[in-house]
Design a protein around this motif. Sequence first.
Motif, PDB file in Angstrom:
ATOM      1  N   PRO A  82      42.713  40.361  33.456  1.00 16.41           N
ATOM      2  CA  PRO A  82      43.280  39.631  32.327  1.00 16.41           C
ATOM      3  C   PRO A  82      43.417  40.549  31.123  1.00 16.41           C
ATOM      4  O   PRO A  82      42.767  41.583  31.036  1.00 16.41           O
ATOM      5  N   THR A  83      44.260  40.134  30.189  1.00 19.72           N
ATOM      6  CA  THR A  83      44.492  40.965  29.014  1.00 19.72           C
ATOM      7  C   THR A  83      43.844  40.415  27.751  1.00 19.72           C
ATOM      8  O   THR A  83      43.873  41.082  26.720  1.00 19.72           O
ATOM      9  N   ALA A  84      43.259  39.218  27.812  1.00 21.58           N
ATOM     10  CA  ALA A  84      42.761  38.633  26.573  1.00 21.58           C
ATOM     11  C   ALA A  84      41.445  37.885  26.699  1.00 21.58           C
ATOM     12  O   ALA A  84      40.916  37.436  25.703  1.00 21.58           O
ATOM     13  N   TYR A  85      40.902  37.729  27.882  1.00 17.45           N
ATOM     14  CA  TYR A  85      39.617  37.046  28.012  1.00 17.45           C
ATOM     15  C   TYR A  85      38.799  37.790  29.054  1.00 17.45           C
ATOM     16  O   TYR A  85      39.283  38.141  30.125  1.00 17.45           O
ATOM     17  N   LEU A  86      37.546  38.041  28.733  1.00 20.08           N
ATOM     18  CA  LEU A  86      36.769  39.005  29.511  1.00 20.08           C
ATOM     19  C   LEU A  86      35.484  38.448  30.116  1.00 20.08           C
ATOM     20  O   LEU A  86      34.793  39.176  30.828  1.00 20.08           O
ATOM     21  N   THR A  87      35.148  37.201  29.872  1.00 21.00           N
ATOM     22  CA  THR A  87      33.888  36.670  30.384  1.00 21.00           C
ATOM     23  C   THR A  87      33.830  36.742  31.907  1.00 21.00           C
ATOM     24  O   THR A  87      32.884  37.283  32.500  1.00 21.00           O
ATOM     25  N   GLY A  88      34.841  36.196  32.573  1.00 22.14           N
ATOM     26  CA  GLY A  88      34.873  36.232  34.031  1.00 22.14           C
ATOM     27  C   GLY A  88      34.998  37.644  34.563  1.00 22.14           C
ATOM     28  O   GLY A  88      34.401  38.001  35.591  1.00 22.14           O
ATOM     29  N   LEU A  89      35.778  38.453  33.856  1.00 23.60           N
ATOM     30  CA  LEU A  89      35.966  39.842  34.271  1.00 23.60           C
ATOM     31  C   LEU A  89      34.653  40.608  34.236  1.00 23.60           C
ATOM     32  O   LEU A  89      34.291  41.309  35.200  1.00 23.60           O
ATOM     33  N   LEU A  90      33.900  40.462  33.163  1.00 21.25           N
ATOM     34  CA  LEU A  90      32.627  41.158  33.031  1.00 21.25           C
ATOM     35  C   LEU A  90      31.603  40.632  34.039  1.00 21.25           C
ATOM     36  O   LEU A  90      30.858  41.407  34.656  1.00 21.25           O
ATOM     37  N   THR A  91      31.581  39.322  34.228  1.00 18.33           N
ATOM     38  CA  THR A  91      30.650  38.738  35.192  1.00 18.33           C
ATOM     39  C   THR A  91      30.916  39.274  36.597  1.00 18.33           C
ATOM     40  O   THR A  91      29.973  39.646  37.319  1.00 18.33           O
ATOM     41  N   GLY A  92      32.179  39.328  36.992  1.00 18.62           N
ATOM     42  CA  GLY A  92      32.517  39.855  38.308  1.00 18.62           C
ATOM     43  C   GLY A  92      32.147  41.311  38.462  1.00 18.62           C
ATOM     44  O   GLY A  92      31.655  41.738  39.519  1.00 18.62           O
ATOM     45  N   ALA A  93      32.363  42.092  37.416  1.00 18.14           N
ATOM     46  CA  ALA A  93      32.037  43.516  37.484  1.00 18.14           C
ATOM     47  C   ALA A  93      30.538  43.739  37.624  1.00 18.14           C
ATOM     48  O   ALA A  93      30.096  44.600  38.394  1.00 18.14           O
TER      49      ALA A  93
ATOM     50  N   VAL B  80      25.895  45.059  41.178  1.00 17.10           N
ATOM     51  CA  VAL B  80      24.546  44.774  41.662  1.00 17.10           C
ATOM     52  C   VAL B  80      24.525  44.519  43.166  1.00 17.10           C
ATOM     53  O   VAL B  80      23.652  45.022  43.889  1.00 17.10           O
ATOM     54  N   THR B  81      25.475  43.745  43.663  1.00 17.32           N
ATOM     55  CA  THR B  81      25.444  43.350  45.076  1.00 17.32           C
ATOM     56  C   THR B  81      26.091  44.370  46.008  1.00 17.32           C
ATOM     57  O   THR B  81      25.589  44.611  47.110  1.00 17.32           O
ATOM     58  N   ASP B  82      27.208  44.971  45.576  1.00 19.61           N
ATOM     59  CA  ASP B  82      27.947  45.897  46.438  1.00 19.61           C
ATOM     60  C   ASP B  82      27.840  47.351  45.997  1.00 19.61           C
ATOM     61  O   ASP B  82      28.421  48.230  46.632  1.00 19.61           O
TER      62      ASP B  82
END
Length: 208
Positions: free
Chosen positions: A133-144, A149-151
């Motif tokens: 995304p270009t304007a919201y980062l909550t989901g992006l940061l959570t996924g990263a 941590v897991t992979d």
Amino acid sequence: MLTFSAGAVNAWGFLSLGGVFTSVVTANSALIGVGLGGADPTLGGMAAVAVLCYVLGAAAAGRAAGHAHRGGRPHRTDFLLLELLLLWAVVGWWLAVDGDPSGGERTAILGTVAAAMGCQNAGVRVAMGAQLPTAYLTGLLTGAVTDAVTDRRVQWRVPVTMTLLIAGAAAATLLERLLPQAAPLLPALLVTAAWLTVHARTGVRRAS
């Protein structure tokens, strides 16, 4: 350019258009609740306008980009044209009122900018197939973080995207402090440059 402009738009909107964000729907939804709870009805109303106009902009750009995608049109990023027209309308409006709009004008400008951001996010998602995304980062940061941590896989594009958004917000804040009347110019110029870049690359592909 789009991420940098998103940071600039959100910072400028927060500082100059009533203390709400133009594309952070999560934060604005919480502010609507604050207003409904009676703490600050004006702030809640402004946040509601931003969310509503964001939805309208996203719907318009998503529909346009979707039609272009299904029809095989070469310029599936024409949603950027709609966004830049909205942003340039804001620039003209802001200059016309000498950077000091009335309450009603401020709300209308906020709605226009929020619609522009809805155009950007929906258009990128539909037309360009962007995973970032270009304007919201909550989901992006959570996924990263969870991927790291897991992979044990680091998505380096995520900190780059976050840095661009922060840099855009910082640039708009400095511009708003030094030249407040020119602050809306920054995102408008960036989105225009992005649109011209896409069309120039399309022209090169056709020529080859």
